[in-house]
Design an enzyme around this catalytic site. Structure first.
Site, PDB file in Angstrom:
ATOM      1  CE  LYS A   1     -90.288  19.260  32.554  1.00 17.00           C
ATOM      2  NZ  LYS A   1     -91.702  19.598  32.710  1.00 17.00           N
TER       3      LYS A   1
HETATM    4  N1  GLU Z   1     -93.103  19.927  35.981  1.00 12.93           N
HETATM    5  C1  GLU Z   1     -94.404  20.511  35.958  1.00 12.93           C
HETATM    6  C2  GLU Z   1     -94.903  20.659  34.529  1.00 12.93           C
HETATM    7  O1  GLU Z   1     -94.480  19.954  33.655  1.00 12.93           O
HETATM    8  C3  GLU Z   1     -94.460  21.806  36.762  1.00 12.93           C
HETATM    9  C4  GLU Z   1     -93.625  22.928  36.252  1.00 12.93           C
HETATM   10  C5  GLU Z   1     -93.577  24.107  37.192  1.00 12.93           C
HETATM   11  O2  GLU Z   1     -94.312  24.135  38.168  1.00 12.93           O
HETATM   12  O3  GLU Z   1     -92.767  25.000  36.938  1.00 12.93           O
HETATM   13  O4  GLU Z   1     -95.789  21.424  34.244  1.00 12.93           O
END
Ligand code: GLU
Length: 418
Positions: free
Chosen positions: A107
Site C-alpha cells: 500500500k
Molecule cells: N485500494 C483498493 C483496496 O484497498 C484496491 C487495490 C488494488 O486494486 O490493487 O483494495
C-alpha cells in the site's frame, strides 16, 4: 516512527493473531506475517501554482510477496501515516490470499489533502512520487492502484512517468487506469459491485433478498456511490448516504442516480435539495437491514457499536470497525462481512486488468463482472464454512482462511537462507 503507532495496525495484528490461533498456524510463520517486508519513505518536493515548493511525505509499504508481486492502492489523505499504510498493506496481503489471487500485499500513501491541490499540483506530486519510488514499483514487482483521494487519472500519470523513465509503455505498472490506456472495463465500479455481491450472499444466509431491503451507506466516494447504485438497481431502498460534509436521509428511499448526478455537479452531498440532512453519527444508527461503511477506518467503535440497528454490516472501506466495535457487533448477532472479503471486488478486477494487459487481450464488461462474482462468492462460501465450523465471527474466519493459504505458501518456499 513505528508500524504499531496507529490503532489500525495494532488491531490488524490482533485479528491476525486470533485467526492464526484458530487455524493453528505455525508460530514461526506467524512471526513473519506480523511484519511488513519493506517500507519506503520518501520526501516529495512539489512546485505549487504560486511557484513555492512544498515537500510532502510519501510511503510505500510492501508487506508480502510470497504469493506474487506486491499489490495495493495509493492513498492521498491528510491523515496518512507510516503506521496506517503498513496496516493497509498487511490487509492487502490477506485480501489477495483469501481471494486466491497470485498477488502479495502493499500500500502507498501521501500525507496531503488532495482537495487543496490544483490539477497541476496533483500531477506534479504524483509524477515526483512515482519517480522517487523508482524501480521499487513495476509490473513484476509492485503494482499500485487507486485508493482514497486517487483515481484513474492519477494512475495514468503514474503509468506515464514510469514508462518515460524505462523508455517504453508499461501499462502493467498500475491498475485502475482509464480504459483508453489499458484499463479494464468494470474496474471503476468493481469495489461497489463486490460490496453488493457480498450483501446478496450475506442476505441469502438468512433466506433474504436484496430486492426491497433497506440500506444505509456511509461514504459517498467511488465505492459508496457504486454500491448505492448497484443496490438501487437491484431493488434495494437506499435510505441514507453521507460524505465528509454530512449525510442525507429519506426513509422512503433516495433516488440514487439523482444523488450521484448532484454530487458530480457539486462535488459534495451538502445542499442536496430532495432529502433531509443528517449527521454521520446519526446515519450509523438508523434503523435498516444493511449498513455499509464505505469511507474511512475506525468508524464503528466500542462507543457506537452498541447503538447500531442494522442486521448486517458490509465493510466497503478498509478497517471501518475497530476490534472492540467488531466484538460488540458479534455479541449482538449482527453479521459483519469484513473488508478483506466485502471490498475485494476492486483488487479482483485489478488482477483481471493486469492479466488482460499482459496478454494484450481485453474482455467484455459482462465477462469481467461474471468472473469477479465467481471469485468473491466462492471466497464468501469459504469464510462462511470456517465461521460455522469454529463458531467464530466472519472477520476471524476470513483472516483464518487467508492465513491458511499464505502459511502453506510460506512453508513451501521456506526461509532463506534457512
Ligand atoms: N485500494 C483498493 C483496496 O484497498 C484496491 C487495490 C488494488 O486494486 O490493487 O483494495
Amino acid at each position: 516512527m513505528d508500524f504499531s503507532e496507529g490503532q489500525m495496525f495494532r488491531d490488524t495484528i490482533k485479528i491476525l493473531e486470533e485467526a492464526a490461533n484458530v487455524i493453528n498456524c505455525d508460530p514461526n510463520v506467524l512471526e513473519r506475517m506480523k511484519r511488513p517486508k519493506r517500507a519506503i519513505i520518501v520526501s516529495i518536493p512539489v512546485r505549487m501554482d504560486d511557484y513555492r515548493v512544498k515537500v510532502f511525505s510519501g510511503y510505500r509499504v510492501q508487506h508480502s510477496s510470497t504469493l506474487g508481486p506486491y499489490k495495493g492502492g495509493i492513498r492521498y489523505h491528510q491523515d496518512v501515516s507510516l503506521s496506517e499504510v503498513a496496516a493497509l498493506a498487511t490487509l492487502m496481503t490477506f485480501k489477495c490470499s483469501l481471494l486466491n489471487l497470485p498477488l502479495g500485499g502493499g500500500k502507498g500513501g501521501v500525507r496531503v489533502d488532495p482537495t487543496q491541490l490544483s490539477r497541476t499540483e496533483k500531477q506534479n506530486l504524483t509524477r515526483r512520487f512515482t519517480s522517487e519510488l523508482g524501480t521499487a514499483i513495476g509490473p513484476d514487482v509492485d503494482i499500485p492502484a487507486p485508493d482514497m483521494g486517487t483515481d484513474p487519472q492519477t494512475m495514468a500519470w503514474i503509468m506515464d512517468t514510469y514508462s518515460q523513465e524505462v523508455g517504453f509503455a508499461q501499462p502493467g505498472v498500475v491498475t485502475g487506469k482509464p480504459v483508453e490506456i489499458g484499463g479494464s472495463l468494470g474496474r471503476a465500479g468493481a469495489t461497489g459491485l463486490g460490496v453488493v455481491f457480498t450483501t446478496e450472499k450475506a442476505l441469502e444466509t438468512q433466506k433474504k433478498k436484496i430486492e426491497g431491503t433497506t440500506m444505509v451507506i456511509q461514504g459517498f466516494g467511488n465505492v459508496g456511490q457504486h454500491a448505492a447504485l448497484y443496490a438501487h438497481q437491484r431493488g434495494a431502498k437506499v435510505l441514507a448516504v453521507s460524505d465528509v460534509t454530512g449525510g442525507i436521509v429519506d426513509m422512503k428511499g433516495l433516488n440514487v442516480p439523482d444523488v450521484i448526478k448532484y454530487v458530480s455537479e457539486h462535488k459534495v452531498l451538502k445542499g442536496y435539495p430532495k432529502a433531509e440532512p443528517i449527521s454521520n453519527e446519526e446515519l450509523l444508527t438508523l434503523p435498516c437491514e444493511i449498513l455499509a461503511p464505505c469511507a474511512m477506518e475506525n468508524v464503528i467503535t466500542g462507543e457506537n457499536a452498541g447503538k447500531i440497528q442494522a442486521k448486517f454490516v458490509i465493510e466497503g472501506a478498509n478497517g471501518p470497525c475497530t476490534v472492540e466495535g467488531s466484538k460488540i457487533l458479534h455479541e449482538r448477532d449482527i453479521v459483519a462481512c469484513p473488508d478483506i472479503l466485502a471490498n475485494g471486488g476492486g483488487v479482483i478486477v485489478s488482477y483481471f486488468e493486469w492479466v488482460q494487459g499482459l496478454q494484450h487481450y481485453f474482455w467484455t464488461e459482462d465477462e469481467v463482472n461474471a468472473k469477479m462474482k465467481l471469485i468473491i462468492t466462492s471466497a464468501f462460501d469459504k469464510v462462511w464454512e470456517l465461521k460455522t465450523e469454529k463458531k467464530i465471527d466472519m472477520r476471524t474466519a476470513a483472516m483464518g482462511q487467508a492465513v491458511r493459504r499464505l502459511e502453506r505458501a510460506m512453508l513451501l518456499r521456506g526461509l532463506y537462507p534457512r
